[in-house]
Scaffold this motif. Structure first.
Motif, short mmCIF file in Angstrom:
data_model
loop_
_atom_site.label_atom_id
_atom_site.label_comp_id
_atom_site.label_asym_id
_atom_site.label_seq_id
_atom_site.Cartn_x
_atom_site.Cartn_y
_atom_site.Cartn_z
N GLN A 350 0.99 -1.14 0.11
CA GLN A 350 0.11 -0.04 0.02
C GLN A 350 0.66 1.20 -0.16
OE1 GLN A 350 -2.20 0.20 3.70
NE2 GLN A 350 -0.39 0.74 4.70
N GLY A 351 0.24 2.42 -0.43
CA GLY A 351 1.05 3.66 -0.38
C GLY A 351 1.74 4.13 -1.43
N ILE A 352 2.80 4.65 -1.37
CA ILE A 352 3.40 5.42 -2.21
C ILE A 352 4.81 4.68 -2.41
CG2 ILE A 352 5.00 7.40 -3.05
CD1 ILE A 352 2.73 9.32 -1.87
N LEU A 353 5.31 4.22 -3.47
CA LEU A 353 6.36 3.42 -3.67
C LEU A 353 7.66 4.47 -4.13
CD1 LEU A 353 5.48 0.11 -5.28
CD2 LEU A 353 5.30 0.47 -2.94
N GLU A 354 8.33 4.87 -3.00
CA GLU A 354 9.64 5.58 -3.21
C GLU A 354 10.79 4.56 -3.16
OE1 GLU A 354 10.16 8.72 -4.16
OE2 GLU A 354 8.30 9.85 -3.91
N PHE A 355 12.08 4.94 -3.12
CA PHE A 355 13.33 4.13 -2.94
C PHE A 355 12.83 3.23 -1.70
CE2 PHE A 355 17.04 2.66 -1.27
CZ PHE A 355 17.55 2.06 -2.22
N THR A 356 12.58 3.77 -0.51
CA THR A 356 12.74 3.06 0.74
C THR A 356 11.75 1.88 0.61
OG1 THR A 356 13.55 4.71 1.77
CG2 THR A 356 12.65 3.11 3.31
N GLU A 357 10.17 2.18 0.12
CA GLU A 357 9.32 1.34 0.32
C GLU A 357 9.37 0.16 -0.81
OE1 GLU A 357 9.19 4.76 -0.13
OE2 GLU A 357 8.17 5.38 1.90
N THR A 358 9.81 0.54 -2.02
CA THR A 358 10.24 -0.19 -3.06
C THR A 358 11.31 -1.17 -2.40
OG1 THR A 358 9.76 1.39 -4.56
CG2 THR A 358 10.51 -0.79 -5.34
N GLU A 359 12.24 -0.89 -1.75
CA GLU A 359 13.43 -1.69 -1.47
C GLU A 359 12.49 -2.70 -0.43
OE1 GLU A 359 16.06 -3.30 1.28
OE2 GLU A 359 14.60 -1.88 1.84
N HIS A 360 11.84 -2.22 0.42
CA HIS A 360 10.82 -3.08 1.30
C HIS A 360 10.02 -4.17 0.60
CE1 HIS A 360 9.09 -4.03 5.16
NE2 HIS A 360 7.89 -3.88 4.57
N LEU A 361 9.49 -3.83 -0.31
CA LEU A 361 8.72 -4.62 -1.18
C LEU A 361 9.36 -5.66 -2.01
CD1 LEU A 361 5.84 -5.36 -2.61
CD2 LEU A 361 6.37 -3.52 -4.29
N LEU A 362 10.52 -5.37 -2.44
CA LEU A 362 11.52 -6.28 -3.18
C LEU A 362 12.07 -7.31 -2.09
CD1 LEU A 362 13.09 -3.90 -5.82
CD2 LEU A 362 10.98 -5.12 -5.90
N HIS A 363 12.56 -6.63 -1.02
CA HIS A 363 12.98 -7.77 0.06
C HIS A 363 11.81 -8.95 0.33
CE1 HIS A 363 15.67 -9.04 2.98
NE2 HIS A 363 14.52 -9.17 3.68
N ALA A 364 10.82 -8.27 0.24
CA ALA A 364 9.64 -9.36 0.61
C ALA A 364 9.50 -10.28 -0.62
CB ALA A 364 8.14 -8.62 0.96
N LEU A 365 9.56 -9.64 -1.77
CA LEU A 365 9.36 -10.48 -2.89
C LEU A 365 10.62 -11.64 -3.00
CD1 LEU A 365 8.68 -8.35 -6.08
CD2 LEU A 365 7.81 -10.56 -5.51
N ARG A 366 11.67 -11.32 -2.55
CA ARG A 366 12.80 -12.29 -2.28
C ARG A 366 12.55 -13.45 -1.33
NH1 ARG A 366 16.14 -8.07 -3.44
NH2 ARG A 366 16.69 -7.69 -1.01
N GLU A 367 12.12 -12.91 -0.17
CA GLU A 367 12.06 -13.58 0.79
C GLU A 367 10.86 -14.71 0.66
OE1 GLU A 367 12.23 -11.49 4.41
OE2 GLU A 367 11.33 -12.95 5.64
N TYR A 368 9.83 -14.41 0.07
CA TYR A 368 8.55 -15.25 -0.16
C TYR A 368 8.28 -15.90 -1.43
CZ TYR A 368 7.50 -13.34 4.45
OH TYR A 368 7.45 -12.88 5.81
N THR A 369 9.53 -15.86 -2.36
CA THR A 369 9.20 -16.31 -3.63
C THR A 369 9.21 -17.77 -3.69
OG1 THR A 369 10.84 -14.76 -4.67
CG2 THR A 369 10.67 -16.86 -5.85
#
Ligand code: GLN
Length: 457
Positions: A350-369
């Motif tokens: 949710q929310g706005i995806l700036e650098f910090t938020e996107t880094e967080h999302l991509l980390h979740a993507l890697r972790e739960y692939t």
């Protein structure tokens, strides 16, 4: 009373008793200013105004015009040509210092007189009147109303302006100023004599803080890249020879002028302006400096202070095993999904995806692939905006996941996905209008891959 006005009135009332500083006296119109005049104005990104103290007093804009004319020159000529003619280094000297680069005679920065005179001369125009009209029109667009000139101030500036004339001759001799010296200096004096009220300055500052869009009129006045440059030069050069101390303590791009005007910009938050004629020895309004120092501390506005993420980006990670779609399934299909549903991972953000938020999302993507080949559902329905750099980060990650053998479904509102994969190549993901549709599609794909050809499930 609203809390913003209340803070401003509290600061205004307390600092009114501060009587340090001297009113500029090089021309009678400034010398006769009432040292007790003290007004504050703040304009938010929604265009709301908050006022305290003496806000009806008109005064000449003086050096507060400099960042706006610099923005005009940048808009007309582009950053490379402007940089060739005027630097962007704090001169560490007074506003009327002779700070020219050895060799080229290029003035050090556009926020003190030498650089400002060259900047004024750069505004393309058919003749001097036209040049001034463009400057006046530009400052009016920043202010959101037509501004006029205090002709008495202008005449006095012309009568007493020998030091500026001398600066201009020096620069012409050095080759850094072209054109007629007298005409250029007169245009500069006229620019300094433009009449404003403190609320006008607050709207002008808010327009820079808003990336070049006037938050009151809604008009784009300059490009975002131009506003960013003007703010950057204000941050390093806006407060004469106290610019370093100012950035240290207040941490906001600002510009002061000899008539007691002072603006500061809090990017994406607000523009603020103070009018108080008594100046400190550097030429900055005494009450203005104290008021902004206090406001910056009270509201945590320092540019280098970043509070970080305001809300969680990834709100939920599940699989189609825990949360299957509502699509009707045969008993055999249901059995397959009960066995294999964990291979469909659903990530919601949710929310706005700036650098910090996107880094967080991509980390979740890697972790739960899931193990390859798997299905990844990215539910971005509640993502409101994605920065361009973030789209590129997400694009690269999705390409990697696809080449590892995963299928990707993304649910998002219309324009959000446009910048992902905008290089024209086919994208390695399928768009959906809702997370539920994306999960159902992933299940269909899983069932199709699990079912041997010809079997009916
Ligand atoms: N008109 C004044 C000058 O050029 C403006 C200077 C200022 O505001 N510091 O001398």
């Amino acid at each position: 009373m609203d809390p913003v006005t209340a803070s401003m009135i509290e600061i205004h009332d307390r600092l009114s008793s501060l009587t340090d500083g001297e009113v500029a006296d090089y021309i009678p119109q400034l010398a006769s200013a009432d040292p007790g005049t003290f007004g504050l104005a703040l304009v938010s990104m929604s265009g709301n105004r908050y006022l305290a103290g003496d806000t009806d007093e008109p005064f000449s804009i003086q050096s507060v015009s400099k960042p706006f004319v610099y923005a005009l020159a940048l808009s007309e000529l582009g950053p490379a040509e402007v940089a060739r003619r005027v630097g962007a280094e704090p001169s560490g000297e007074a506003f009327n210092a002779i700070s020219l680069e050895p060799g080229t005679g290029r003035p050090a920065n556009p926020m003190v007189n030498a650089g400002a005179i060259v900047t004024t001369s750069l505004v393309p125009a058919a003749d001097p009147e036209d040049r001034f009209e463009r400057i006046r029109a530009c400052l009016s667009a920043f202010a959101g109303r037509p501004l006029d000139v205090d002709e008495d101030v202008y005449r006095s500036e012309v009568d007493t302006g020998d030091r500026n004339r001398a600066l201009a001759y020096l620069m012409r001799g050095a080759g850094s100023l072209s054109g007629d010296v007298d005409e250029t200096v007169r245009t500069y004096f006229r620019q300094c004599s433009i009449r404003v009220r403190v609320a006008d300055l607050a709207v002008m500052a808010a327009t820079l803080a808003d990336g070049g869009v006037n938050p009151v009129t809604g008009d784009r006045v300059v490009a975002e890249s131009v506003a960013v440059r003007a703010l950057a030069v204000m941050a390093t050069c806006g407060m004469y020879d106290t610019a370093g101390e100012w950035l240290l303590r207040v941490g906001l791009p600002a510009k002061s002028g000899v008539s007691g005007g002072l603006i500061a910009c809090s990017p994406a938050r607000f523009g603020i302006a103070v009018h108080s004629p008594p100046l400190d020895r550097a030429g900055n309004p005494v009450r203005g400096v104290v008021a902004l120092t206090e406001l910056s501390e009270r509201f945590g506005l320092h540019l280098m202070h970043q509070p970080g993420r305001h809300a969680a980006t990834v709100t939920d990670v599940t699989t189609a095993l825990d949360h299957p779609s509502h699509r009707a399934r045969t008993p055999a299909q249901r059995a397959t999904l009960d066995r294999e549903g964990h291979r469909i991972v659903v990530i919601r953000a949710q929310g706005i995806l700036e650098f910090t938020e996107t880094e967080h999302l991509l980390h979740a993507l890697r972790e739960y692939t899931p193990p390859a080949p798997g299905w990844i559902v990215l539910d971005l329905d509640r993502v409101t905006r994605m920065a361009v750099g973030s789209a590129a980060m997400l694009d690269a990650t999705l390409a990697d996941l696809a080449s590892a053998g995963h299928e990707i479904a993304i649910a998002a509102r219309e324009p959000l996905l446009d910048p992902i994969g905008d290089d024209g190549d086919p994208v390695p993901w399928t768009p959906f209008r809702s997370g539920a549709e994306a999960v159902a599609w992933s299940e269909d794909r899983l069932l199709a891959s699990a079912a041997p050809a010809g079997s009916s499930g």
